[in-house]
Design a protein around this motif. Structure first.
Motif, PDB file in Angstrom:
ATOM      1  N   LYS A   3       0.736  -1.228  -0.009  1.00  0.00           N
ATOM      2  CA  LYS A   3      -0.003  -0.088  -0.011  1.00  0.00           C
ATOM      3  C   LYS A   3       0.825   1.314  -0.150  1.00  0.00           C
ATOM      4  CE  LYS A   3      -3.809   2.519   0.737  1.00  0.00           C
ATOM      5  NZ  LYS A   3      -3.423   3.948   0.346  1.00  0.00           N
ATOM      6  N   ASN A   4       1.923   1.116   0.755  1.00  0.00           N
ATOM      7  CA  ASN A   4       2.705   2.252   0.740  1.00  0.00           C
ATOM      8  C   ASN A   4       3.424   2.473  -0.705  1.00  0.00           C
ATOM      9  OD1 ASN A   4       2.741   2.934   3.445  1.00  0.00           O
ATOM     10  ND2 ASN A   4       4.198   1.759   4.087  1.00  0.00           N
ATOM     11  N   ARG A   5       3.644   1.302  -1.339  1.00  0.00           N
ATOM     12  CA  ARG A   5       4.138   1.785  -2.828  1.00  0.00           C
ATOM     13  C   ARG A   5       3.162   2.374  -3.681  1.00  0.00           C
ATOM     14  NH1 ARG A   5       8.685   2.854  -5.278  1.00  0.00           N
ATOM     15  NH2 ARG A   5       8.872   2.058  -6.925  1.00  0.00           N
ATOM     16  N   TRP A   6       2.031   1.707  -3.671  1.00  0.00           N
ATOM     17  CA  TRP A   6       0.840   2.372  -4.169  1.00  0.00           C
ATOM     18  C   TRP A   6       0.749   3.864  -4.002  1.00  0.00           C
ATOM     19  CZ3 TRP A   6      -3.401   0.055  -6.785  1.00  0.00           C
ATOM     20  CH2 TRP A   6      -4.760   1.114  -6.907  1.00  0.00           C
ATOM     21  N   ASP A   7       0.772   4.304  -2.823  1.00  0.00           N
ATOM     22  CA  ASP A   7       0.738   5.692  -2.301  1.00  0.00           C
ATOM     23  C   ASP A   7       1.958   6.434  -3.075  1.00  0.00           C
ATOM     24  OD1 ASP A   7      -1.316   5.254  -0.939  1.00  0.00           O
ATOM     25  OD2 ASP A   7      -0.274   5.141   0.867  1.00  0.00           O
ATOM     26  N   VAL A   8       3.153   5.971  -3.011  1.00  0.00           N
ATOM     27  CA  VAL A   8       4.346   6.718  -3.700  1.00  0.00           C
ATOM     28  C   VAL A   8       4.186   6.822  -4.988  1.00  0.00           C
ATOM     29  CG1 VAL A   8       7.034   6.331  -4.252  1.00  0.00           C
ATOM     30  CG2 VAL A   8       5.912   5.947  -1.778  1.00  0.00           C
ATOM     31  N   LEU A   9       3.819   5.776  -5.662  1.00  0.00           N
ATOM     32  CA  LEU A   9       3.525   5.794  -7.165  1.00  0.00           C
ATOM     33  C   LEU A   9       2.343   6.776  -7.629  1.00  0.00           C
ATOM     34  CD1 LEU A   9       3.851   2.068  -8.124  1.00  0.00           C
ATOM     35  CD2 LEU A   9       5.617   3.812  -8.466  1.00  0.00           C
ATOM     36  N   LYS A  10       1.457   6.876  -6.848  1.00  0.00           N
ATOM     37  CA  LYS A  10       0.485   7.642  -6.912  1.00  0.00           C
ATOM     38  C   LYS A  10       0.713   9.090  -6.885  1.00  0.00           C
ATOM     39  CE  LYS A  10      -4.660   8.708  -5.369  1.00  0.00           C
ATOM     40  NZ  LYS A  10      -5.648   7.922  -4.644  1.00  0.00           N
ATOM     41  N   ALA A  11       1.690   9.319  -5.844  1.00  0.00           N
ATOM     42  CA  ALA A  11       1.991  10.626  -5.620  1.00  0.00           C
ATOM     43  C   ALA A  11       2.898  11.164  -6.866  1.00  0.00           C
ATOM     44  CB  ALA A  11       2.784  10.682  -4.316  1.00  0.00           C
ATOM     45  N   GLU A  12       3.819  10.271  -7.323  1.00  0.00           N
ATOM     46  CA  GLU A  12       4.750  10.701  -8.378  1.00  0.00           C
ATOM     47  C   GLU A  12       3.922  10.727  -9.677  1.00  0.00           C
ATOM     48  OE1 GLU A  12       7.671   7.434  -8.683  1.00  0.00           O
ATOM     49  OE2 GLU A  12       8.422   8.192  -6.751  1.00  0.00           O
ATOM     50  N   TRP A  13       2.974   9.926  -9.935  1.00  0.00           N
ATOM     51  CA  TRP A  13       2.011   9.974 -10.913  1.00  0.00           C
ATOM     52  C   TRP A  13       1.312  11.616 -10.856  1.00  0.00           C
ATOM     53  CZ3 TRP A  13      -3.573  10.462 -11.278  1.00  0.00           C
ATOM     54  CH2 TRP A  13      -3.944  10.645 -12.520  1.00  0.00           C
ATOM     55  N   ARG A  14       0.822  11.883  -9.741  1.00  0.00           N
ATOM     56  CA  ARG A  14       0.098  13.166  -9.601  1.00  0.00           C
ATOM     57  C   ARG A  14       1.195  14.416 -10.057  1.00  0.00           C
ATOM     58  NH1 ARG A  14      -3.665  12.373  -4.353  1.00  0.00           N
ATOM     59  NH2 ARG A  14      -5.625  11.560  -5.514  1.00  0.00           N
ATOM     60  N   ALA A  15       2.494  14.154  -9.447  1.00  0.00           N
ATOM     61  CA  ALA A  15       3.649  15.084  -9.764  1.00  0.00           C
ATOM     62  C   ALA A  15       3.611  15.497 -11.418  1.00  0.00           C
ATOM     63  CB  ALA A  15       4.819  14.912  -8.913  1.00  0.00           C
ATOM     64  N   TRP A  16       3.835  13.927 -12.006  1.00  0.00           N
ATOM     65  CA  TRP A  16       4.041  14.105 -13.554  1.00  0.00           C
ATOM     66  C   TRP A  16       2.896  14.785 -14.081  1.00  0.00           C
ATOM     67  CZ3 TRP A  16       7.179  14.149 -17.263  1.00  0.00           C
ATOM     68  CH2 TRP A  16       6.454  13.517 -18.618  1.00  0.00           C
TER      69      TRP A  16
END
Length: 144
Positions: A98-111
């Protein structure tokens, strides 16, 4: 847990059933934070682990194991933990995934925010780089 991976001692942002994985320069893409100090940090040093994670998330979403406005359902997370271990040999817990999901989601939003600031930008999945037209690059080089 009655699954073989439980004995092994060894971590996206979604747009419906599509998982976006990007590597943003300056961001640490190799670890996932863990709030409990007694647990080991999930390491993501092999890029294939993130690809596997994203593909498995897509499978669970397409199987209907997603909740509205959140990540996966309890059944989806349970399936993901088992499948991820089966495919990678990494026995990560739901919280680590779930932490990995959250990290990837934050990076996707930044992108997505970055793309919004600079129109005509894309992502070359094969090269893993920003994709822009020659006109875009020429305009940026003139400004510099």
């Amino acid at each position: 847990m009655g699954h073989a991976c439980a004995a092994v001692g060894h971590a996206c942002a979604t747009d419906e059933s599509v998982i976006w994985y990007i590597s943003v320069p300056g961001m640490d893409n190799n670890t996932t934070s863990n709030s409990e100090a007694n647990k080991a940090r999930a390491l993501w040093g092999d890029p294939s682990w993130t690809t596997t994670f994203c593909n498995l998330c897509v499978e669970e979403i397409e199987a209907g194991n997603k909740r509205i406005f959140t990540a996966l359902s309890a059944k989806g997370w349970s399936n993901l933990v088992i499948k991820f271990c089966d495919e990678t040999g990494l026995n990560y817990e739901k919280d680590q995934l779930k932490n990995r999901w959250d990290v990837l989601k934050a990076e996707w939003r930044a992108w997505e925010k970055l793309k919004g600031l600079h129109t005509n930008l894309g992502w070359d999945v094969v090269k893993g780089t920003t994709d822009a037209s020659d006109d875009w690059w020429n305009m940026k080089l003139k400004v510099s």
